[in-house]
Write a protein that holds these residues in place. Structure first.
Motif, PDB file in Angstrom:
ATOM      1  N   GLU A   1       0.836  -1.187   0.000  1.00  0.00           N
ATOM      2  CA  GLU A   1       0.000   0.000   0.000  1.00  0.00           C
ATOM      3  C   GLU A   1       0.876   1.244   0.000  1.00  0.00           C
ATOM      4  OE1 GLU A   1      -2.410   0.492   3.423  1.00  0.00           O
ATOM      5  OE2 GLU A   1      -0.788   0.170   4.851  1.00  0.00           O
ATOM      6  N   GLN A   2       0.257   2.358  -0.405  1.00  0.00           N
ATOM      7  CA  GLN A   2       0.930   3.653  -0.332  1.00  0.00           C
ATOM      8  C   GLN A   2       0.518   4.340   0.950  1.00  0.00           C
ATOM      9  OE1 GLN A   2       0.321   6.259  -3.686  1.00  0.00           O
ATOM     10  NE2 GLN A   2       1.126   8.047  -2.621  1.00  0.00           N
ATOM     11  N   SER A   3       1.505   4.769   1.736  1.00  0.00           N
ATOM     12  CA  SER A   3       1.240   5.438   3.011  1.00  0.00           C
ATOM     13  C   SER A   3       1.935   6.791   2.995  1.00  0.00           C
ATOM     14  CB  SER A   3       1.739   4.579   4.180  1.00  0.00           C
ATOM     15  OG  SER A   3       1.501   5.237   5.410  1.00  0.00           O
ATOM     16  N   GLY A   4       1.210   7.823   2.619  1.00  0.00           N
ATOM     17  CA  GLY A   4       1.792   9.149   2.543  1.00  0.00           C
ATOM     18  C   GLY A   4       2.851   9.224   1.460  1.00  0.00           C
ATOM     19  N   ALA A   5       4.049   9.629   1.842  1.00  0.00           N
ATOM     20  CA  ALA A   5       5.147   9.759   0.887  1.00  0.00           C
ATOM     21  C   ALA A   5       5.960   8.481   0.778  1.00  0.00           C
ATOM     22  CB  ALA A   5       6.057  10.920   1.292  1.00  0.00           C
ATOM     23  N   HIS A   6       5.459   7.382   1.328  1.00  0.00           N
ATOM     24  CA  HIS A   6       6.182   6.111   1.306  1.00  0.00           C
ATOM     25  C   HIS A   6       5.309   4.999   0.741  1.00  0.00           C
ATOM     26  CE1 HIS A   6       8.678   8.350   4.141  1.00  0.00           C
ATOM     27  NE2 HIS A   6       9.634   7.470   3.934  1.00  0.00           N
ATOM     28  N   VAL A   7       5.991   3.992   0.260  1.00  0.00           N
ATOM     29  CA  VAL A   7       5.346   2.738  -0.123  1.00  0.00           C
ATOM     30  C   VAL A   7       5.728   1.706   0.929  1.00  0.00           C
ATOM     31  CG1 VAL A   7       5.282   0.878  -1.807  1.00  0.00           C
ATOM     32  CG2 VAL A   7       5.338   3.249  -2.571  1.00  0.00           C
ATOM     33  N   SER A   8       4.747   0.992   1.436  1.00  0.00           N
ATOM     34  CA  SER A   8       5.022  -0.028   2.451  1.00  0.00           C
ATOM     35  C   SER A   8       4.659  -1.409   1.911  1.00  0.00           C
ATOM     36  CB  SER A   8       4.233   0.256   3.735  1.00  0.00           C
ATOM     37  OG  SER A   8       2.844   0.121   3.500  1.00  0.00           O
ATOM     38  N   ILE A   9       5.551  -2.361   2.193  1.00  0.00           N
ATOM     39  CA  ILE A   9       5.310  -3.759   1.844  1.00  0.00           C
ATOM     40  C   ILE A   9       5.453  -4.562   3.134  1.00  0.00           C
ATOM     41  CG2 ILE A   9       5.964  -5.698   0.371  1.00  0.00           C
ATOM     42  CD1 ILE A   9       7.340  -3.749  -1.491  1.00  0.00           C
ATOM     43  N   ALA A  10       4.322  -5.001   3.682  1.00  0.00           N
ATOM     44  CA  ALA A  10       4.314  -5.712   4.959  1.00  0.00           C
ATOM     45  C   ALA A  10       4.250  -7.216   4.709  1.00  0.00           C
ATOM     46  CB  ALA A  10       3.133  -5.265   5.812  1.00  0.00           C
ATOM     47  N   VAL A  11       5.115  -7.947   5.388  1.00  0.00           N
ATOM     48  CA  VAL A  11       5.153  -9.411   5.295  1.00  0.00           C
ATOM     49  C   VAL A  11       4.755  -9.959   6.654  1.00  0.00           C
ATOM     50  CG1 VAL A  11       6.542 -11.432   4.789  1.00  0.00           C
ATOM     51  CG2 VAL A  11       6.961  -9.292   3.546  1.00  0.00           C
ATOM     52  N   MET A  12       3.615 -10.655   6.702  1.00  0.00           N
ATOM     53  CA  MET A  12       3.058 -11.147   7.966  1.00  0.00           C
ATOM     54  C   MET A  12       3.023 -12.671   7.975  1.00  0.00           C
ATOM     55  SD  MET A  12      -0.094  -8.423   8.304  1.00  0.00           S
ATOM     56  CE  MET A  12      -0.305  -8.261   6.520  1.00  0.00           C
ATOM     57  N   ASP A  13       3.408 -13.248   9.114  1.00  0.00           N
ATOM     58  CA  ASP A  13       3.309 -14.707   9.276  1.00  0.00           C
ATOM     59  C   ASP A  13       2.501 -15.006  10.526  1.00  0.00           C
ATOM     60  OD1 ASP A  13       5.121 -15.227  11.717  1.00  0.00           O
ATOM     61  OD2 ASP A  13       6.474 -14.092  10.406  1.00  0.00           O
ATOM     62  N   ALA A  14       2.219 -16.272  10.751  1.00  0.00           N
ATOM     63  CA  ALA A  14       1.441 -16.706  11.914  1.00  0.00           C
ATOM     64  C   ALA A  14       2.303 -17.502  12.878  1.00  0.00           C
ATOM     65  CB  ALA A  14       0.237 -17.539  11.461  1.00  0.00           C
ATOM     66  N   GLY A  15       3.605 -17.236  12.891  1.00  0.00           N
ATOM     67  CA  GLY A  15       4.519 -17.965  13.756  1.00  0.00           C
ATOM     68  C   GLY A  15       4.496 -17.473  15.183  1.00  0.00           C
ATOM     69  N   PRO A  16       5.518 -17.800  15.965  1.00  0.00           N
ATOM     70  CA  PRO A  16       5.535 -17.423  17.384  1.00  0.00           C
ATOM     71  C   PRO A  16       5.884 -15.960  17.631  1.00  0.00           C
ATOM     72  CG  PRO A  16       7.540 -18.602  16.810  1.00  0.00           C
ATOM     73  CD  PRO A  16       6.659 -18.655  15.598  1.00  0.00           C
ATOM     74  N   GLY A  17       6.324 -15.232  16.614  1.00  0.00           N
ATOM     75  CA  GLY A  17       6.751 -13.856  16.834  1.00  0.00           C
ATOM     76  C   GLY A  17       8.137 -13.810  17.462  1.00  0.00           C
ATOM     77  N   PHE A  18       8.481 -12.679  18.037  1.00  0.00           N
ATOM     78  CA  PHE A  18       9.792 -12.542  18.665  1.00  0.00           C
ATOM     79  C   PHE A  18       9.638 -11.875  20.031  1.00  0.00           C
ATOM     80  CE2 PHE A  18       9.040  -8.883  15.892  1.00  0.00           C
ATOM     81  CZ  PHE A  18       9.242  -7.817  16.742  1.00  0.00           C
ATOM     82  N   ALA A  19      10.592 -12.143  20.902  1.00  0.00           N
ATOM     83  CA  ALA A  19      10.568 -11.557  22.242  1.00  0.00           C
ATOM     84  C   ALA A  19      10.907 -10.074  22.173  1.00  0.00           C
ATOM     85  CB  ALA A  19      11.550 -12.285  23.152  1.00  0.00           C
ATOM     86  N   ALA A  20      10.347  -9.303  23.101  1.00  0.00           N
ATOM     87  CA  ALA A  20      10.569  -7.855  23.086  1.00  0.00           C
ATOM     88  C   ALA A  20      12.047  -7.512  23.239  1.00  0.00           C
ATOM     89  CB  ALA A  20       9.759  -7.199  24.207  1.00  0.00           C
ATOM     90  N   GLU A  21      12.765  -8.302  24.066  1.00  0.00           N
ATOM     91  CA  GLU A  21      14.188  -7.997  24.274  1.00  0.00           C
ATOM     92  C   GLU A  21      15.047  -8.327  23.052  1.00  0.00           C
ATOM     93  OE1 GLU A  21      13.242 -12.007  26.267  1.00  0.00           O
ATOM     94  OE2 GLU A  21      12.338 -10.000  26.087  1.00  0.00           O
ATOM     95  N   ASP A  22      14.473  -9.046  22.075  1.00  0.00           N
ATOM     96  CA  ASP A  22      15.230  -9.397  20.861  1.00  0.00           C
ATOM     97  C   ASP A  22      15.024  -8.404  19.724  1.00  0.00           C
ATOM     98  OD1 ASP A  22      16.196 -11.634  22.132  1.00  0.00           O
ATOM     99  OD2 ASP A  22      14.665 -12.978  21.320  1.00  0.00           O
ATOM    100  N   HIS A  23      14.188  -7.388  19.946  1.00  0.00           N
ATOM    101  CA  HIS A  23      13.827  -6.493  18.846  1.00  0.00           C
ATOM    102  C   HIS A  23      15.045  -5.814  18.232  1.00  0.00           C
ATOM    103  CE1 HIS A  23      12.519  -2.643  17.058  1.00  0.00           C
ATOM    104  NE2 HIS A  23      11.465  -3.329  16.649  1.00  0.00           N
ATOM    105  N   ASP A  24      15.947  -5.319  19.075  1.00  0.00           N
ATOM    106  CA  ASP A  24      17.104  -4.566  18.565  1.00  0.00           C
ATOM    107  C   ASP A  24      18.156  -5.450  17.902  1.00  0.00           C
ATOM    108  OD1 ASP A  24      15.942  -2.249  19.493  1.00  0.00           O
ATOM    109  OD2 ASP A  24      17.000  -2.293  21.411  1.00  0.00           O
ATOM    110  N   ARG A  25      18.007  -6.778  18.015  1.00  0.00           N
ATOM    111  CA  ARG A  25      19.013  -7.684  17.433  1.00  0.00           C
ATOM    112  C   ARG A  25      18.492  -8.451  16.225  1.00  0.00           C
ATOM    113  NH1 ARG A  25      20.667 -10.922  22.789  1.00  0.00           N
ATOM    114  NH2 ARG A  25      18.402 -10.828  23.047  1.00  0.00           N
TER     115      ARG A  25
END
Length: 381
Positions: free
Chosen positions: A297-321
């Protein structure tokens, strides 16, 4: 004028005012002593006559001058030289003390930075300068040095992790190749088309790792070459999903592409590589019989391409890595998943080379993660 120069100017002005104050005070003291000498040596009759000379009359003024010269001792006496020397010594000591305090306050952090820089140059990466009560450029210098030392320390750790990751990823195919080639030489393994395909597959894996490392190295120094042209991102997303079709069939995972995006001036091969890496990462973590959704989709001055899965996700403390090269979440399931560990790092570097970025969030209300590729819509050719 810099703040440090301004402070030094204030210091010089303060020293000038201090010296003038001492000189003026000394002159008042000398005048007082002269008057004291005058009144102490003058008899009472002379003092009464002096007081009577208040009218402005030339004769009276001459008499006043005669009396003053006679009794005031206006010539410089030895005790006057002593007083001048004491005044100069006090002025010098006070001015020197003030200058020493200010110079010490300025030189101490600078000396600390110089000593710490020598230690960093010698290989000590954990050197930091202790906090001081500072202001102005000196405080900025200490803060900048600590930030630089922290960056070097982090870079050293990342380099160690990267080296260990390279060794780990290349060790397996090299070990397989070495063992099977020895088997061929010793006659234990018969040469066949299947064996040649196995060897070629491991060689391709090594080549892919080397190519990804080369691309990552070029991106790190902003030397990644981009062949920009107008690209249909919707078509690119559909092609990337189709290319990963055989991989998803093994785990009964489907890839769906939804939405549309306007054409973008970018490098089609690099964007396709980044998008393929994001989809491949989602497929690896998707549970069986689930769907990976690619939404454009187009979001303002950017184009966004979101890739979504149904897996376990990631831990909050792992976000920066998440985008660190060769980093994997510390779990047996992730350790067993295929991949070089460079996919997300490369995707982020490609996005940044195009002036964009990649964000990662966990899906709300359900399992899974969302990795979104953001690209600016308007870029100069």
């Amino acid at each position: 004028m810099s703040r440090l120069s301004f402070r030094m100017l204030l210091l010089a002005a303060f020293m000038t005012v201090l010296t003038l104050a001492i000189g003026i005070g000394a002159s008042f003291v000398i005048t007082y002593l002269d008057i004291y000498d005058l009144t102490a040596e003058m008899p009472l009759a002379g003092w009464s006559e002096l007081r009577a000379m208040l009218p402005d009359d030339p004769v009276i003024r001459a008499r006043f001058q005669e009396l003053f010269v006679r009794y005031s001792h206006t010539d410089i006496r030895p005790q006057d030289w002593f007083f001048i020397a004491i005044t100069a010594a006090i002025s010098t000591l006070l001015g020197g003390a003030v200058a020493f305090v200010f110079a010490r306050r300025l030189s101490r952090p600078i000396t600390a930075v110089a000593d710490a820089a020598v230690k960093v140059a010698a290989g000590e990466q954990n050197v930091r300068i202790a906090p001081m009560v500072l202001a102005g450029e000196v405080a900025e210098l200490v803060g900048s040095f600590n930030a630089m030392a922290a960056s070097l320390d982090a870079y050293g750790r990342e380099r160690s992790i990267l080296t260990a990751g390279i060794a780990h990823e290349m060790r397996t195919p090299l070990t397989v190749l070495r063992g099977r080639l020895h088997g061929l030489i010793d006659g234990v393994i018969a040469m066949s088309d299947a064996e040649a395909s196995t060897l070629l597959r491991h060689v391709d894996r090594l080549s892919r790792i080397v190519e990804e490392l080369r691309t990552l190295a070029h991106a790190e120094v902003n030397a990644l070459t981009l062949d920009r042209r107008m690209v249909d991102l919707t078509e690119t997303a559909h092609l990337a999903a189709a290319d990963l079709g055989p991989l998803t069939a093994e785990g009964d995972v489907t890839i769906a592409v939804a939405g549309a995006a306007p054409p973008l001036f970018c490098d089609p091969l690099r964007i396709s590589q980044a998008l393929t890496n994001l989809i491949y990462n989602a497929v690896k973590h998707a549970p069986p019989a689930s769907q990976v959704l690619v939404s454009l989709e187009q979001s303002g001055a950017h184009v966004s391409i979101a890739v979504m899965d149904a897996g376990p996700g990631f831990a909050a403390e792992d976000h920066d890595r998440l985008f660190a090269p060769f980093w994997r979440a510390n779990s047996p399931a992730n350790a067993a998943k295929p991949g070089s560990g460079l996919g997300l790092s490369l995707a982020l570097k490609i996005a940044q080379a195009h002036g964009g970025t990649i964000t990662a969030t966990n899906r709300k209300g359900t399992n899974g993660a969302i990795f979104t590729l953001w690209l600016p819509l308007h870029q100069a050719e």
